[in-house]
Design a protein around this motif. Structure first.
Motif, PDB file in Angstrom:
ATOM      1  N   ILE A 105      27.089 -31.972 -33.135  1.00 27.87           N
ATOM      2  CA  ILE A 105      27.184 -33.737 -33.191  1.00 27.87           C
ATOM      3  C   ILE A 105      26.035 -33.222 -31.363  1.00 27.87           C
ATOM      4  CG2 ILE A 105      29.393 -35.364 -32.245  1.00 27.87           C
ATOM      5  CD1 ILE A 105      30.517 -34.589 -34.981  1.00 27.87           C
ATOM      6  N   LEU A 106      26.891 -32.966 -30.509  1.00 26.27           N
ATOM      7  CA  LEU A 106      26.597 -33.120 -28.666  1.00 26.27           C
ATOM      8  C   LEU A 106      24.869 -32.499 -28.813  1.00 26.27           C
ATOM      9  CD1 LEU A 106      27.303 -32.909 -26.383  1.00 26.27           C
ATOM     10  CD2 LEU A 106      27.396 -30.299 -26.307  1.00 26.27           C
ATOM     11  N   VAL A 107      24.754 -31.595 -29.983  1.00 28.38           N
ATOM     12  CA  VAL A 107      23.460 -31.621 -29.796  1.00 28.38           C
ATOM     13  C   VAL A 107      22.502 -32.661 -30.188  1.00 28.38           C
ATOM     14  CG1 VAL A 107      21.018 -30.431 -30.878  1.00 28.38           C
ATOM     15  CG2 VAL A 107      23.218 -28.824 -29.694  1.00 28.38           C
ATOM     16  N   GLY A 108      23.189 -33.636 -31.240  1.00 29.87           N
ATOM     17  CA  GLY A 108      22.231 -34.632 -31.730  1.00 29.87           C
ATOM     18  C   GLY A 108      22.392 -35.386 -31.375  1.00 29.87           C
ATOM     19  N   ALA A 156      12.864 -32.847 -30.407  1.00 28.56           N
ATOM     20  CA  ALA A 156      12.417 -31.942 -31.900  1.00 28.56           C
ATOM     21  C   ALA A 156      13.508 -30.450 -31.689  1.00 28.56           C
ATOM     22  CB  ALA A 156      11.313 -32.165 -31.541  1.00 28.56           C
ATOM     23  N   VAL A 157      13.831 -29.965 -30.517  1.00 30.61           N
ATOM     24  CA  VAL A 157      14.057 -29.103 -31.389  1.00 30.61           C
ATOM     25  C   VAL A 157      15.710 -29.139 -30.595  1.00 30.61           C
ATOM     26  CG1 VAL A 157      14.253 -26.566 -29.687  1.00 30.61           C
ATOM     27  CG2 VAL A 157      12.278 -27.907 -29.588  1.00 30.61           C
ATOM     28  N   LEU A 158      15.774 -30.184 -30.650  1.00 30.08           N
ATOM     29  CA  LEU A 158      17.666 -30.674 -30.538  1.00 30.08           C
ATOM     30  C   LEU A 158      17.663 -31.260 -32.210  1.00 30.08           C
ATOM     31  CD1 LEU A 158      17.845 -32.668 -27.190  1.00 30.08           C
ATOM     32  CD2 LEU A 158      18.996 -29.453 -27.808  1.00 30.08           C
ATOM     33  N   ALA A 159      17.475 -31.438 -32.639  1.00 34.79           N
ATOM     34  CA  ALA A 159      17.514 -32.557 -33.679  1.00 34.79           C
ATOM     35  C   ALA A 159      17.439 -31.340 -35.065  1.00 34.79           C
ATOM     36  CB  ALA A 159      16.197 -33.492 -33.810  1.00 34.79           C
ATOM     37  N   VAL A 160      16.761 -30.264 -34.844  1.00 34.90           N
ATOM     38  CA  VAL A 160      16.309 -29.268 -35.772  1.00 34.90           C
ATOM     39  C   VAL A 160      17.887 -28.262 -35.446  1.00 34.90           C
ATOM     40  CG1 VAL A 160      14.919 -26.964 -36.447  1.00 34.90           C
ATOM     41  CG2 VAL A 160      14.468 -29.313 -36.539  1.00 34.90           C
ATOM     42  N   LEU A 161      17.546 -27.981 -34.152  1.00 44.22           N
ATOM     43  CA  LEU A 161      19.075 -27.149 -34.367  1.00 44.22           C
ATOM     44  C   LEU A 161      20.513 -28.245 -34.191  1.00 44.22           C
ATOM     45  CD1 LEU A 161      19.655 -24.756 -32.581  1.00 44.22           C
ATOM     46  CD2 LEU A 161      20.382 -25.949 -30.130  1.00 44.22           C
ATOM     47  N   HIS A 162      20.425 -28.836 -34.564  1.00 40.31           N
ATOM     48  CA  HIS A 162      20.853 -30.174 -34.696  1.00 40.31           C
ATOM     49  C   HIS A 162      21.710 -30.165 -36.721  1.00 40.31           C
ATOM     50  CE1 HIS A 162      23.619 -34.056 -35.479  1.00 40.31           C
ATOM     51  NE2 HIS A 162      22.926 -34.391 -35.743  1.00 40.31           N
ATOM     52  N   PHE A 163      20.586 -30.194 -37.382  1.00 42.84           N
ATOM     53  CA  PHE A 163      20.602 -29.890 -38.446  1.00 42.84           C
ATOM     54  C   PHE A 163      20.737 -28.367 -39.002  1.00 42.84           C
ATOM     55  CE2 PHE A 163      17.751 -30.212 -42.469  1.00 42.84           C
ATOM     56  CZ  PHE A 163      18.861 -30.810 -42.994  1.00 42.84           C
ATOM     57  N   LEU A 164      20.467 -27.659 -38.468  1.00 42.71           N
ATOM     58  CA  LEU A 164      20.391 -26.151 -38.449  1.00 42.71           C
ATOM     59  C   LEU A 164      22.429 -25.499 -38.312  1.00 42.71           C
ATOM     60  CD1 LEU A 164      19.846 -23.230 -38.502  1.00 42.71           C
ATOM     61  CD2 LEU A 164      19.556 -22.905 -36.173  1.00 42.71           C
ATOM     62  N   TRP A 165      23.668 -26.398 -37.255  1.00 39.74           N
ATOM     63  CA  TRP A 165      24.929 -25.779 -36.536  1.00 39.74           C
ATOM     64  C   TRP A 165      25.267 -26.669 -37.810  1.00 39.74           C
ATOM     65  CZ3 TRP A 165      24.599 -26.010 -31.060  1.00 39.74           C
ATOM     66  CH2 TRP A 165      24.269 -24.567 -30.408  1.00 39.74           C
ATOM     67  N   MET A 166      25.029 -28.173 -38.237  1.00 38.97           N
ATOM     68  CA  MET A 166      25.795 -28.857 -39.327  1.00 38.97           C
ATOM     69  C   MET A 166      25.628 -28.352 -40.306  1.00 38.97           C
ATOM     70  SD  MET A 166      25.559 -30.508 -42.062  1.00 38.97           S
ATOM     71  CE  MET A 166      23.897 -31.801 -42.195  1.00 38.97           C
ATOM     72  N   ARG A 167      24.260 -27.437 -40.827  1.00 38.52           N
ATOM     73  CA  ARG A 167      24.551 -26.912 -41.859  1.00 38.52           C
ATOM     74  C   ARG A 167      24.894 -26.131 -42.389  1.00 38.52           C
ATOM     75  NH1 ARG A 167      20.642 -29.450 -46.341  1.00 38.52           N
ATOM     76  NH2 ARG A 167      21.671 -31.204 -46.174  1.00 38.52           N
ATOM     77  N   SER A 168      25.007 -24.475 -41.380  1.00 36.67           N
ATOM     78  CA  SER A 168      25.564 -23.252 -41.549  1.00 36.67           C
ATOM     79  C   SER A 168      26.500 -23.337 -41.456  1.00 36.67           C
ATOM     80  CB  SER A 168      25.108 -22.751 -40.140  1.00 36.67           C
ATOM     81  OG  SER A 168      24.680 -23.277 -38.767  1.00 36.67           O
ATOM     82  N   GLY A 169      27.304 -24.653 -41.074  1.00 41.59           N
ATOM     83  CA  GLY A 169      28.974 -24.585 -42.149  1.00 41.59           C
ATOM     84  C   GLY A 169      29.190 -23.987 -43.248  1.00 41.59           C
ATOM     85  N   TYR A 214      12.128 -27.861 -42.539  1.00 37.47           N
ATOM     86  CA  TYR A 214      12.058 -28.711 -41.177  1.00 37.47           C
ATOM     87  C   TYR A 214      11.443 -28.203 -40.413  1.00 37.47           C
ATOM     88  CZ  TYR A 214      13.295 -33.340 -42.981  1.00 37.47           C
ATOM     89  OH  TYR A 214      14.059 -34.028 -44.523  1.00 37.47           O
ATOM     90  N   ALA A 215      12.810 -26.896 -39.811  1.00 38.50           N
ATOM     91  CA  ALA A 215      11.786 -26.432 -38.832  1.00 38.50           C
ATOM     92  C   ALA A 215      10.756 -25.478 -39.194  1.00 38.50           C
ATOM     93  CB  ALA A 215      12.764 -24.683 -38.788  1.00 38.50           C
ATOM     94  N   ALA A 216      10.052 -24.765 -39.939  1.00 42.37           N
ATOM     95  CA  ALA A 216       8.446 -24.381 -40.217  1.00 42.37           C
ATOM     96  C   ALA A 216       8.021 -25.982 -40.096  1.00 42.37           C
ATOM     97  CB  ALA A 216       8.155 -24.245 -41.547  1.00 42.37           C
ATOM     98  N   VAL A 217       8.111 -27.273 -40.383  1.00 45.49           N
ATOM     99  CA  VAL A 217       7.337 -28.152 -39.934  1.00 45.49           C
ATOM    100  C   VAL A 217       7.144 -28.476 -38.813  1.00 45.49           C
ATOM    101  CG1 VAL A 217       6.617 -30.681 -40.141  1.00 45.49           C
ATOM    102  CG2 VAL A 217       7.379 -29.269 -42.767  1.00 45.49           C
ATOM    103  N   ILE A 218       8.577 -28.733 -38.011  1.00 49.04           N
ATOM    104  CA  ILE A 218       8.485 -29.410 -36.674  1.00 49.04           C
ATOM    105  C   ILE A 218       7.635 -27.490 -35.741  1.00 49.04           C
ATOM    106  CG2 ILE A 218       9.524 -29.451 -34.781  1.00 49.04           C
ATOM    107  CD1 ILE A 218      10.834 -31.725 -36.464  1.00 49.04           C
ATOM    108  N   GLY A 219       8.575 -26.658 -36.331  1.00 42.13           N
ATOM    109  CA  GLY A 219       7.785 -25.447 -35.767  1.00 42.13           C
ATOM    110  C   GLY A 219       5.334 -26.000 -35.787  1.00 42.13           C
ATOM    111  N   SER A 220       5.333 -26.119 -36.625  1.00 45.57           N
ATOM    112  CA  SER A 220       3.805 -25.655 -36.384  1.00 45.57           C
ATOM    113  C   SER A 220       3.566 -26.692 -35.661  1.00 45.57           C
ATOM    114  CB  SER A 220       3.010 -25.932 -38.049  1.00 45.57           C
ATOM    115  OG  SER A 220       3.926 -26.268 -38.576  1.00 45.57           O
ATOM    116  N   LEU A 221       3.567 -28.637 -35.912  1.00 38.96           N
ATOM    117  CA  LEU A 221       3.548 -29.322 -34.985  1.00 38.96           C
ATOM    118  C   LEU A 221       3.509 -28.396 -33.735  1.00 38.96           C
ATOM    119  CD1 LEU A 221       5.370 -32.376 -37.123  1.00 38.96           C
ATOM    120  CD2 LEU A 221       2.353 -31.815 -37.209  1.00 38.96           C
ATOM    121  N   LEU A 222       4.424 -28.572 -32.816  1.00 34.17           N
ATOM    122  CA  LEU A 222       4.925 -27.243 -31.355  1.00 34.17           C
ATOM    123  C   LEU A 222       3.660 -26.451 -31.806  1.00 34.17           C
ATOM    124  CD1 LEU A 222       8.173 -28.234 -30.903  1.00 34.17           C
ATOM    125  CD2 LEU A 222       6.589 -30.162 -30.516  1.00 34.17           C
TER     126      LEU A 222
END
Lengths: 268, 220
Positions: free
Chosen positions: B137-140, B178-191, B201-209
């Motif tokens: 939540i902090l990252v988001g 973008a990096v924080l948003a993906v991290l936010h989603f990753l940490w939420m889902r890893s529970g 999303y990581a792949a799409v944002i990763g390729s765009l960056l």
């Protein structure tokens, strides 16, 4: 699947049951996908007959129990249990089934049987979710012997007076109302009596977040979700404040003594 | 824009003829209102869903998750504008970038408000405690906060006041968002160990960056 009103202490919660539609359309059953709507969508492919539950391990009478035998093993009871998910929502479900203790007594555990392990179905042909490596399939859960013998711990075969819908864990599932929902394994195919505390699927996947006991406890936070409050589905309005979560999901009078003297922060 | 002039020369020639057509289409006055309306469709469906009771057994969760999903999707679209322009020569896409960026912020704000209201009951102390306690939540929240200055300086006068170079430097913060948003989603889902969607999303944002890093190297 009719059941008589249960006489087990604490088995008839006074809470308003969650609508059937919500109970059967919002499920965590990862074998059919990780989205809450996936089980209702994809569990139609599950064949629940013929079905046998293997009982093995430290028992004098191991064997395969087919579904029809299990359905007649003890009188069916209706029990209204609160169900609290680790994700912070809860339901109230009228289950139909009987106390697991009935089966345990029949199979005569030996003195070495200290824990009970529950192994659930993992069949790729029937369960599309298994292709995702979310967990190490099959899904396994476990209880300490005294927890398994507690009269509130039940094997459920139905809900709302009907045969269990596939997405709710047909044809037979465990229900342990004072623990987070994931402790209650669905579509059970094997019950194993063991001496050592078995590792559960979620414990194996993320040990820092999920413990063996997983009792509902508002004072022990999950690192991702606060466990102090919960949203009762179908009842708490969209803008209603979440309601406080009760110790042992409100079953403290019935089960509190099982954990006397235990540090529940350590044994979470 | 300064950036388009710099890159125009490297646009492959084969795209030029068809891209002229596309650019002409993109420059039509109806395009902006159309994109604006399209970006409001997810919100419209959610609001309709609340009243029609079609958001499932846990509408609060649906609202929080969907607004989060749309924030990520719009972020991807925003970040895709420049690579798409360069690869296709559809330079007129540039006029949609600001609107897409603002809608990213808009859905991010809705996502936070849905969390603060539906999950936390607008209890400020509880919200602050939750942000401090839960890294995801902090990252988001950090990602949203970082978008605020970008949203506030999105109008033309702000660009002029800041100067193009400084404005552009500031708006590069979107990469951190973008990096924080993906991290936010990753940490939420890893529970729940449920990482398939995060991977997309990581792949799409990763390729765009990644494309931007590659371009930067090329231009040196």
């Amino acid at each position: 699947l009719p059941g008589a009103r249960s006489a087990v202490a604490g088995a008839m919660a006074l809470d308003k049951p969650t609508p059937y539609k919500d109970v059967t359309s919002y499920n965590n059953f990862y074998e059919f996908g990780t989205d809450k709507a996936d089980p209702a969508k994809y569990a139609g492919s599950l064949k629940t007959r013929p079905w046998t539950v293997a009982v093995e391990g430290e028992v004098r009478k191991p064997g395969n129990y087919d579904l029809d035998t299990l359905l007649k093993l003890a009188p069916m009871e209706e029990r209204i249990y609160r169900l609290r998910c680790v994700e912070g929502w809860s339901m109230v479900v009228p289950w139909v089934g009987w106390s697991l203790a009935e089966l345990i007594r029949k199979v005569e555990p030996t003195g070495n049987a200290k824990f009970v392990q529950f192994i659930t179905l993992a069949d790729r042909a029937q369960m599309p979710g298994l292709s995702q490596a979310v967990l190490d399939w099959p899904y396994v859960e476990g209880l300490r012997m005294d927890e398994a013998l507690h009269p509130l711990t039940m094997l459920a075969f139905g809900l709302y007076g009907e045969v269990l819908p596939n997405q709710n864990g047909a044809p037979v599932r465990l229900v342990v109302p004072w623990k987070y929902g994931f402790k209650s394994g669905k579509s059970i195919v094997k019950i194993r009596f063991v001496e050592k505390q078995p590792r559960t699927s979620w414990e194996a996947a993320i040990p820092s977040e999920y413990g063996f006991y997983s009792n509902v406890n508002p004072k022990v936070d999950h690192p991702r979700w606060s466990q102090a409050t919960e949203r009762r589905l179908g009842e708490d309005g969209l803008f209603a404040k979440k309601r406080p979560t009760l110790m042992f999901n409100g079953y403290e009078p019935q089960v509190g003594q099982l954990y006397a003297g235990m540090d529940l922060k350590k044994f979470y | 824009m300064a950036t388009s002039r710099r890159w125009a020369s490297s646009t492959p020639a084969w795209t030029s003829r068809s891209s002229t057509e596309v650019n002409r289409l993109l420059l039509k006055p109806a395009v902006k209102p159309l994109v604006f309306a399209l970006a409001l469709v997810p919100l419209g469906l959610l609001v309709w869903g609340v009243f029609a009771d079609t958001l499932g057994a846990n509408p609060a969760e649906t609202l929080i998750r969907s607004t989060g999903d749309w924030t990520l999707r719009l972020l991807c679209l925003t970040l895709a504008v420049t690579p798409l322009r360069q690869l296709t020569g559809w330079h007129a896409l540039a006029r949609l970038r600001r609107m897409l960026g603002l809608f990213t912020f808009f859905y991010g704000l809705l996502h936070f408000l849905a969390f603060a209201w539906l999950d936390m009951g607008l209890d400020l102390a509880a919200i602050v405690a939750d942000i401090a306690k839960r890294p995801f939540i902090l990252v988001g929240s950090a990602a949203l906060l970082l978008m605020l200055p970008l949203a506030l300086t999105s109008f033309n006068r702000a660009i002029k006041a800041l100067g193009a170079a400084r404005w552009q430097a500031l708006h590069r913060a979107v990469y951190a968002v973008a990096v924080l948003a993906v991290l936010h989603f990753l940490w939420m889902r890893s529970g729940k160990n449920d990482l398939a969607e995060v991977g997309v999303y990581a792949a799409v944002i990763g390729s765009l960056l990644g494309w931007r890093v590659w371009r930067l190297r090329q231009s040196r």
